[in-house]
Design an enzyme around this catalytic site. Structure first.
Site, PDB file in Angstrom:
ATOM      1  N   THR A  31       0.844  -1.204   0.000  1.00  0.00           N
ATOM      2  CA  THR A  31       0.000   0.000   0.000  1.00  0.00           C
ATOM      3  C   THR A  31       0.874   1.246   0.000  1.00  0.00           C
ATOM      4  O   THR A  31       1.919   1.268   0.629  1.00  0.00           O
ATOM      5  CB  THR A  31      -0.882   0.017   1.277  1.00  0.00           C
ATOM      6  OG1 THR A  31      -1.631  -1.186   1.340  1.00  0.00           O
ATOM      7  CG2 THR A  31      -1.827   1.210   1.276  1.00  0.00           C
TER       8      THR A  31
ATOM      9  N   ARG B   2     -11.833  -9.893  -1.272  1.00  0.00           N
ATOM     10  CA  ARG B   2     -11.438  -9.164  -0.044  1.00  0.00           C
ATOM     11  C   ARG B   2     -10.954  -7.770  -0.382  1.00  0.00           C
ATOM     12  O   ARG B   2     -10.142  -7.583  -1.269  1.00  0.00           O
ATOM     13  CB  ARG B   2     -10.339  -9.954   0.672  1.00  0.00           C
ATOM     14  CG  ARG B   2      -9.827  -9.300   1.959  1.00  0.00           C
ATOM     15  CD  ARG B   2      -8.629  -8.444   1.704  1.00  0.00           C
ATOM     16  NE  ARG B   2      -8.095  -7.861   2.948  1.00  0.00           N
ATOM     17  CZ  ARG B   2      -7.185  -6.905   2.992  1.00  0.00           C
ATOM     18  NH1 ARG B   2      -6.694  -6.428   1.872  1.00  0.00           N
ATOM     19  NH2 ARG B   2      -6.755  -6.397   4.145  1.00  0.00           N
TER      20      ARG B   2
ATOM     21  N   GLY C 166      -9.527  -4.169   1.638  1.00  0.00           N
ATOM     22  CA  GLY C 166      -9.049  -3.613   2.912  1.00  0.00           C
ATOM     23  C   GLY C 166      -9.509  -2.180   3.088  1.00  0.00           C
ATOM     24  O   GLY C 166     -10.492  -1.731   2.494  1.00  0.00           O
ATOM     25  N   ASP C 167      -8.777  -1.411   3.880  1.00  0.00           N
ATOM     26  CA  ASP C 167      -9.188  -0.039   4.227  1.00  0.00           C
ATOM     27  C   ASP C 167      -8.847   0.991   3.150  1.00  0.00           C
ATOM     28  O   ASP C 167      -9.420   2.073   3.107  1.00  0.00           O
ATOM     29  CB  ASP C 167      -8.520   0.367   5.556  1.00  0.00           C
ATOM     30  CG  ASP C 167      -6.995   0.404   5.411  1.00  0.00           C
ATOM     31  OD1 ASP C 167      -6.426  -0.612   4.978  1.00  0.00           O
ATOM     32  OD2 ASP C 167      -6.384   1.440   5.715  1.00  0.00           O
TER      33      ASP C 167
ATOM     34  N   THR D 128      -1.771   2.561   6.175  1.00  0.00           N
ATOM     35  CA  THR D 128      -1.245   1.321   5.589  1.00  0.00           C
ATOM     36  C   THR D 128      -1.107   0.293   6.700  1.00  0.00           C
ATOM     37  O   THR D 128      -0.789   0.638   7.829  1.00  0.00           O
ATOM     38  CB  THR D 128       0.133   1.526   4.938  1.00  0.00           C
ATOM     39  OG1 THR D 128       0.655   0.242   4.558  1.00  0.00           O
ATOM     40  CG2 THR D 128       1.118   2.208   5.855  1.00  0.00           C
ATOM     41  N   GLY D 129      -1.390  -0.968   6.366  1.00  0.00           N
ATOM     42  CA  GLY D 129      -1.298  -2.012   7.392  1.00  0.00           C
ATOM     43  C   GLY D 129      -2.332  -3.073   7.097  1.00  0.00           C
ATOM     44  O   GLY D 129      -2.855  -3.166   5.992  1.00  0.00           O
ATOM     45  N   THR D 130      -2.660  -3.884   8.096  1.00  0.00           N
ATOM     46  CA  THR D 130      -3.662  -4.933   7.899  1.00  0.00           C
ATOM     47  C   THR D 130      -5.035  -4.272   7.921  1.00  0.00           C
ATOM     48  O   THR D 130      -5.547  -3.910   8.997  1.00  0.00           O
ATOM     49  CB  THR D 130      -3.531  -6.004   8.990  1.00  0.00           C
ATOM     50  OG1 THR D 130      -2.186  -6.513   8.928  1.00  0.00           O
ATOM     51  CG2 THR D 130      -4.506  -7.149   8.754  1.00  0.00           C
ATOM     52  N   GLY D 131      -5.595  -4.103   6.749  1.00  0.00           N
ATOM     53  CA  GLY D 131      -6.762  -3.238   6.552  1.00  0.00           C
ATOM     54  C   GLY D 131      -7.951  -3.526   7.439  1.00  0.00           C
ATOM     55  O   GLY D 131      -8.679  -2.600   7.819  1.00  0.00           O
TER      56      GLY D 131
END
Lengths: 187, 134
Positions: free
Chosen positions: B1, B29, B31-32, B52-55
């Site tokens: 991201t 799937r 994410g954010d 950014t990261g695990t959405g």
């Protein structure tokens, strides 16, 4: 006001031991190029929106990062890209998810914001909207392929006990992407 | 991201985020990153944020809007807001990742709870700053 710009290229498991010196330098050079691209717009009196799009496009075109060219693969071996943009002055916003043929998804997100009555378009519909926009460059899905991300996919699918999809045709090899570090974005 | 936040000479802020998602994602799937208020938010009343990261965790906390709301309604500084949401709220639900943010007055901030985040900052009259590790 004082212009300013901040950029990120992703967060995750990035330890000093993970990156070879040439990899670290490649990432630092790329982030500097991104910041300078956005700053050039702002220095010229350009808008924050234009600076954001210009800088994100550099990140999307840079195979080191998980966006645009160099994006990770789905379990089916496809690149399905997401992006969003928001204007703080008007609170206008645009977003896309699951697009497969737009070279710069941030440009498509802005087109959704400025050229449609919607905020968020997804999947085939978003791809279809993209094809009606003259200013949104379309590419073959194989444009997004990089060797490093394909190898990450194969490793991940083996761990998940899932079948490895057919390698996309015309899948090229990309030395620069060989410097891409997999910061651990797992499905 | 990847993401960028900016404020121009007129004090208008903007935020943009773009991603390939997660390796081997299935079932459509998302994410954010494409969700306004989660991975991306911008308001001249508060700030512009890109995450950014695990959405999944950023969606559940509506991270970008939460940071903007802290600044706008509780009057906390931009750095305090990003640290409260990332280091306290996100970490409390075992989320991982980071954010970048900028305010209409040109204040910049970032916060992340992972071992690294590729990041860069540049502002009028200030030198370029590039970082990778904690």
């Amino acid at each position: 006001s004082k212009w300013a710009l901040v950029a990120h290229g992703g967060a995750g498991v990035i330890d000093r031991s993970d990156l070879k010196p040439e990899q670290e330098q490649a990432y630092r050079d790329a982030m500097a190029r991104v910041a300078e691209t956005g700053a050039a717009v702002l220095r010229d009196g350009g808008s924050a929106m234009d600076a954001v799009v210009a800088a994100v496009r550099v990140l999307e075109d840079e195979p080191l990062f998980n966006a645009g060219r160099g994006a990770v693969f789905t379990a089916e071996g496809r690149n399905e890209l997401d992006a969003s943009i928001m204007d703080g002055r008007s609170l206008d916003a645009g977003a896309v998810a699951g697009v497969t043929r737009t070279r710069n998804p941030i440009t498509l997100a802005r087109a959704v914001m400025e050229q449609s009555p919607h905020v968020f378009l997804v999947g085939e519909g978003a791809d279809g909207f993209a094809q009606t926009r003259d200013d949104v460059a379309q590419v073959e899905p194989s444009y997004f392929f990089t060797e490093r991300r394909w190898l990450s996919l194969e490793r991940e699918l083996k761990e998940m006990g899932l079948p490895i999809p057919e390698r996309p045709e015309r899948a090229g090899h990309d030395d620069l992407a060989a410097l891409a570090h997999d910061e651990g974005k797992r499905g | 991201t990847v993401g960028v936040v900016a404020v121009d000479a007129e004090g208008n802020v903007a935020a943009g985020t773009s991603t390939g998602g997660t390796t081997a994602k299935q079932w459509g799937r998302v994410g954010d990153s494409p969700l306004i208020g989660c991975g991306t938010y911008a308001s001249n009343k508060s700030c512009a944020v890109s995450a950014t990261g695990t959405g999944e965790f950023f969606i559940r906390l509506a991270v970008a809007k939460e940071i903007a709301a802290l600044v706008e309604h509780k009057g906390v500084s931009l750095q305090e807001a990003v640290d409260e949401v990332v280091q306290t709220q996100l970490t409390a639900i075992d989320g991982d990742g980071g954010v970048i943010a900028v305010a209409p007055d040109g204040t910049c901030a970032w916060s992340f709870n992972t071992s690294g985040m590729y990041r860069a900052r540049i502002a009028d009259g200030e030198p370029l700053v590039v970082g990778i590790y904690k």
